[in-house]
Design an enzyme around this catalytic site. Sequence first.
Site, PDB file in Angstrom:
ATOM      1  N   ARG A  84       0.844  -1.191   0.000  1.00 43.86           N
ATOM      2  CA  ARG A  84       0.000   0.000   0.000  1.00 43.86           C
ATOM      3  C   ARG A  84       0.881   1.243   0.000  1.00 43.86           C
ATOM      4  O   ARG A  84       1.912   1.262   0.678  1.00 43.86           O
ATOM      5  CB  ARG A  84      -0.839   0.051   1.284  1.00 43.86           C
ATOM      6  CG  ARG A  84      -1.975  -0.908   1.353  1.00 43.86           C
ATOM      7  CD  ARG A  84      -2.861  -0.583   2.546  1.00 43.86           C
ATOM      8  NE  ARG A  84      -2.260  -0.906   3.822  1.00 43.86           N
ATOM      9  CZ  ARG A  84      -1.825  -0.016   4.691  1.00 43.86           C
ATOM     10  NH1 ARG A  84      -1.916   1.276   4.432  1.00 43.86           N
ATOM     11  NH2 ARG A  84      -1.311  -0.379   5.841  1.00 43.86           N
ATOM     12  N   LYS A  98      -9.590  -2.058   1.581  1.00 44.15           N
ATOM     13  CA  LYS A  98      -9.347  -0.886   2.431  1.00 44.15           C
ATOM     14  C   LYS A  98     -10.105   0.341   1.896  1.00 44.15           C
ATOM     15  O   LYS A  98     -10.620   1.146   2.673  1.00 44.15           O
ATOM     16  CB  LYS A  98      -7.849  -0.587   2.499  1.00 44.15           C
ATOM     17  CG  LYS A  98      -6.997  -1.765   2.957  1.00 44.15           C
ATOM     18  CD  LYS A  98      -7.321  -2.176   4.360  1.00 44.15           C
ATOM     19  CE  LYS A  98      -6.344  -3.224   4.869  1.00 44.15           C
ATOM     20  NZ  LYS A  98      -6.656  -3.662   6.229  1.00 44.15           N
ATOM     21  N   ARG A 155       2.218 -11.953   0.174  1.00 42.24           N
ATOM     22  CA  ARG A 155       0.862 -12.268   0.636  1.00 42.24           C
ATOM     23  C   ARG A 155       0.326 -13.574   0.077  1.00 42.24           C
ATOM     24  O   ARG A 155       0.698 -13.990  -1.026  1.00 42.24           O
ATOM     25  CB  ARG A 155      -0.095 -11.163   0.162  1.00 42.24           C
ATOM     26  CG  ARG A 155       0.221  -9.778   0.680  1.00 42.24           C
ATOM     27  CD  ARG A 155      -0.445  -9.529   1.979  1.00 42.24           C
ATOM     28  NE  ARG A 155       0.080  -8.363   2.667  1.00 42.24           N
ATOM     29  CZ  ARG A 155      -0.473  -7.862   3.767  1.00 42.24           C
ATOM     30  NH1 ARG A 155      -1.548  -8.416   4.284  1.00 42.24           N
ATOM     31  NH2 ARG A 155       0.054  -6.834   4.378  1.00 42.24           N
ATOM     32  N   CYS A 187       0.357  -6.855  13.438  1.00 46.25           N
ATOM     33  CA  CYS A 187       0.318  -7.220  14.858  1.00 46.25           C
ATOM     34  C   CYS A 187      -0.206  -8.639  15.037  1.00 46.25           C
ATOM     35  O   CYS A 187      -0.535  -9.049  16.146  1.00 46.25           O
ATOM     36  CB  CYS A 187      -0.581  -6.277  15.633  1.00 46.25           C
ATOM     37  SG  CYS A 187       0.184  -4.711  15.995  1.00 46.25           S
ATOM     38  N   SER A 216      -1.784  -2.828  11.351  1.00 49.12           N
ATOM     39  CA  SER A 216      -1.203  -3.823  10.450  1.00 49.12           C
ATOM     40  C   SER A 216       0.050  -4.426  11.104  1.00 49.12           C
ATOM     41  O   SER A 216       0.772  -3.732  11.816  1.00 49.12           O
ATOM     42  CB  SER A 216      -0.808  -3.146   9.141  1.00 49.12           C
ATOM     43  OG  SER A 216      -1.887  -2.378   8.663  1.00 49.12           O
ATOM     44  N   ASP A 237      -9.936  -9.175   9.125  1.00 49.52           N
ATOM     45  CA  ASP A 237      -9.400  -7.833   8.866  1.00 49.52           C
ATOM     46  C   ASP A 237     -10.408  -6.701   9.026  1.00 49.52           C
ATOM     47  O   ASP A 237     -10.038  -5.633   9.479  1.00 49.52           O
ATOM     48  CB  ASP A 237      -8.802  -7.794   7.449  1.00 49.52           C
ATOM     49  CG  ASP A 237      -7.896  -6.605   7.230  1.00 49.52           C
ATOM     50  OD1 ASP A 237      -7.152  -6.250   8.161  1.00 49.52           O
ATOM     51  OD2 ASP A 237      -7.920  -6.018   6.133  1.00 49.52           O
ATOM     52  N   TYR A 258      -1.129  -3.571  -6.791  1.00 48.29           N
ATOM     53  CA  TYR A 258      -0.929  -4.366  -5.576  1.00 48.29           C
ATOM     54  C   TYR A 258      -2.026  -4.179  -4.537  1.00 48.29           C
ATOM     55  O   TYR A 258      -2.449  -3.047  -4.248  1.00 48.29           O
ATOM     56  CB  TYR A 258       0.422  -4.002  -4.926  1.00 48.29           C
ATOM     57  CG  TYR A 258       0.901  -5.086  -3.986  1.00 48.29           C
ATOM     58  CD1 TYR A 258       1.615  -6.172  -4.475  1.00 48.29           C
ATOM     59  CD2 TYR A 258       0.600  -5.056  -2.632  1.00 48.29           C
ATOM     60  CE1 TYR A 258       2.028  -7.191  -3.625  1.00 48.29           C
ATOM     61  CE2 TYR A 258       1.008  -6.069  -1.775  1.00 48.29           C
ATOM     62  CZ  TYR A 258       1.724  -7.121  -2.280  1.00 48.29           C
ATOM     63  OH  TYR A 258       2.130  -8.136  -1.438  1.00 48.29           O
ATOM     64  N   HIS A 274     -11.492  -1.621  11.299  1.00 42.48           N
ATOM     65  CA  HIS A 274     -10.353  -2.470  10.932  1.00 42.48           C
ATOM     66  C   HIS A 274     -10.220  -3.562  12.003  1.00 42.48           C
ATOM     67  O   HIS A 274      -9.323  -3.514  12.843  1.00 42.48           O
ATOM     68  CB  HIS A 274      -9.097  -1.586  10.873  1.00 42.48           C
ATOM     69  CG  HIS A 274      -7.902  -2.245  10.293  1.00 42.48           C
ATOM     70  ND1 HIS A 274      -6.625  -1.837  10.584  1.00 42.48           N
ATOM     71  CD2 HIS A 274      -7.767  -3.283   9.437  1.00 42.48           C
ATOM     72  CE1 HIS A 274      -5.751  -2.576   9.925  1.00 42.48           C
ATOM     73  NE2 HIS A 274      -6.423  -3.471   9.228  1.00 42.48           N
TER      74      HIS A 274
HETATM   75  O1  O2Y Z   1       0.104  -4.084   1.159  1.00 43.40           O
HETATM   76  C1  O2Y Z   1      -1.105  -4.240   1.012  1.00 43.40           C
HETATM   77  O2  O2Y Z   1      -1.711  -3.749   0.079  1.00 43.40           O
HETATM   78  C2  O2Y Z   1      -1.845  -5.049   1.941  1.00 43.40           C
HETATM   79  S1  O2Y Z   1      -2.319  -4.228   3.365  1.00 43.40           S
HETATM   80  C3  O2Y Z   1      -3.341  -5.310   4.236  1.00 43.40           C
HETATM   81  C4  O2Y Z   1      -3.783  -6.464   3.651  1.00 43.40           C
HETATM   82  C5  O2Y Z   1      -4.615  -7.314   4.351  1.00 43.40           C
HETATM   83  C6  O2Y Z   1      -4.996  -6.957   5.593  1.00 43.40           C
HETATM   84  N1  O2Y Z   1      -4.579  -5.818   6.171  1.00 43.40           N
HETATM   85  C7  O2Y Z   1      -3.739  -5.016   5.537  1.00 43.40           C
HETATM   86  C8  O2Y Z   1      -3.317  -3.781   6.296  1.00 43.40           C
HETATM   87  O3  O2Y Z   1      -2.413  -3.077   5.917  1.00 43.40           O
HETATM   88  O4  O2Y Z   1      -3.924  -3.537   7.347  1.00 43.40           O
HETATM   89 MN    MN Z   2      -5.568  -4.808   7.774  1.00 48.44          MN
END
Ligand code: O2Y
Ligand code: MN
Length: 643
Positions: free
Chosen positions: A98, A256, A417, A300, A298, A323, A247, A276
């Site tokens: 992200r 998200k 992932r 944890c 994220s 999530d 991604y 979340h």
């Molecule tokens: O890097 C990403 O795009 C994934 S981020 C993510 C994916 C699944 C669950 N939680 C998260 C997060 O960053 O909280």
């Molecule tokens: Mn998450």
Amino acid sequence: MDDTEAEDKFFEVHEIVVPHIGRVPITKGDFHYLPSKVKRWLAFTVEWFRPRCLYICDGSQSEADEIINKLMERGTLTKLKKLENCYLCRTDPKDVARVESKTVIASHDKYTTVPHVREGVKGILGSWMSMEDLNKEMDKRFPGCMAGRTMYVIPFSMGPLGSPLSKIGVEVTDSNYVLLCMRMMTRVSPRIWEILGDKDFVKCLHSVGCPRPVTRKVVNHWPCNPENVLIAHVPEERKVKSYGSGYGGNSLLGKKCFALRIASVIARDEGWMAEHMLIMSITTPKGKEYFVSAAFPSACGKTNLAMLNPNLPGFKIQCVGDDIAWMKFNDKGELYGINPEAGFFGVAPGTNYKTNPNAMLTFQKNSIFTNVAETADGGYYWEGLEDEVDEHIGITDWLGNEWRRGMHSKAAHPNSRFTTPASQCPIIHPKWEDPEGVPISAIIFGGRRPTGVPLVVESFNWEHGVLLGACVKSEATAAAEHVGKNIMHDPMAMRPFMGYNFGHYLQHWLDLEKPGRKMPKIFHVNWFRVDEDGKFLWPGFGDNIRVLDWILKRCDGTVDAIKSPVGYLPKKGDIDLSGLSEPVDWDQLFSLPKHYWMDDTRESRRFLEDQVGQDTPKKMWELLAKQEKEFSSMPGRQISETD
Ligand code: O2Y
Ligand code: MN
């Protein structure tokens, strides 16, 4: 074929005619069949994006097979022979997570989106862009962005199809990897068109930003445009516009972007909560079942907790979601929650049969592994699998290079992932798709806090629980672009996912408490406290059931607790420590060092003053002042005796 079907076939539309463009073929699906609002939006989008053709997805297995074959031919996917219907995908190494710094929310009034920060302070609770600037930025990116590519039209439901708690979205994308992942992470079905009728839907626009003929170097057959990434949300219009990245959270827009950022605004407007949070069920040895939701920043171990393998005999855990939770009070004043997602997009490194056997069992088939390493016999590999993969097997790292154990580099990217259907989880709850949702007894916040913060604390009441959530902090994560190990504020674990002014969000939480409502109890946990040598004080993983057990006893009112300035702490002996492989130091786990907490409370106040300013609900100041006063009048150096 009956008459109506014959009639439908007769009118089946295999191309659309778009102003300034002309005829655009439809390679799959029937445009004629779509709700008129969708048709109008698509026609406008096609004119803007100029794709070669349209592909209206139905989410079927045959559709997935067709796309998988195409992606294997092209080299984007490699079949992992050792597993059933599983694939490895290597992205462009510049597109691996992200991108928070390029994620914005646009609105007419800045302060509906972000709080009033202190002058000279950079706000971290959301990034605002004016509507004018967003339009300018998107006009630099979107026109012609899909030239020469297929535009996939993905109708999806967040939440079980037809549930009163569910919401519908349509994503257009030029990435077929996104299509494959969306059909696992959301419910993609042609039934969406019927359910939708002429109702509104969340409009999700996504392009990798690589029109043909391609003028930039495409690495790993993964088109993207990292220099120009922009992930924008327009909550007022229920729209997401994402450009440049293929991604995860940047491109699977149901997750998200929709289920948290846009949905948090819808939830505020409609009086519910989009959080979340995982949702899990815990059945005690006496056979009583409870559901809890839990919010962690994220990285944890939220997925591990959601699928916990309990280390206390007689307990059973079942997973509803790992999530995101959408929760709403029903007419009887009880809080019910659903998992709006249909799959898991979990971090691979660290996942193994010890830390999360249920995740391991989930992704043995029908799964996609992104940026993990590959073993010579066609399996996956990542950091954490050292004891579970033959040490002599050849390994190719996530970048495609030969890799050996002991090398300095990582085999898998830290944010690699697995994408896998939730229905395959061996402990998925039978009610995980119940349209009514499940009743939530407790809400748990947590963070990675190496020092000062006790294993578990219960809030005094709902308002104080909101403060506990507002003060969540954690060591930084590999899921975003941050590096290093600094402790960051991540209030409510929503910092990267807030769709509107965080002060208004806190007020929304406070306003949820109403006479006649059964407010769930709120807790804060910290599995990550360390001793002077940096060794974890708590074993974590399956032993976390011991803490959950205490939480449930508190929900039932069957154990007392000790009042401290930060909330109620367990009495010594009330957390079941029987059968632990190593003794734990209770006093260290629960101590509240006076000076640490005076600093921490001041720091939390400073954080709210800097970041939320005048938008902070007054109640937060009151509660912080009380906490500060109690610590300053404390006689000793710390509270460490809880017996
Ligand atoms: O890097 C990403 O795009 C994934 S981020 C993510 C994916 C699944 C669950 N939680 C998260 C997060 O960053 O909280
Ligand atoms: Mn998450």
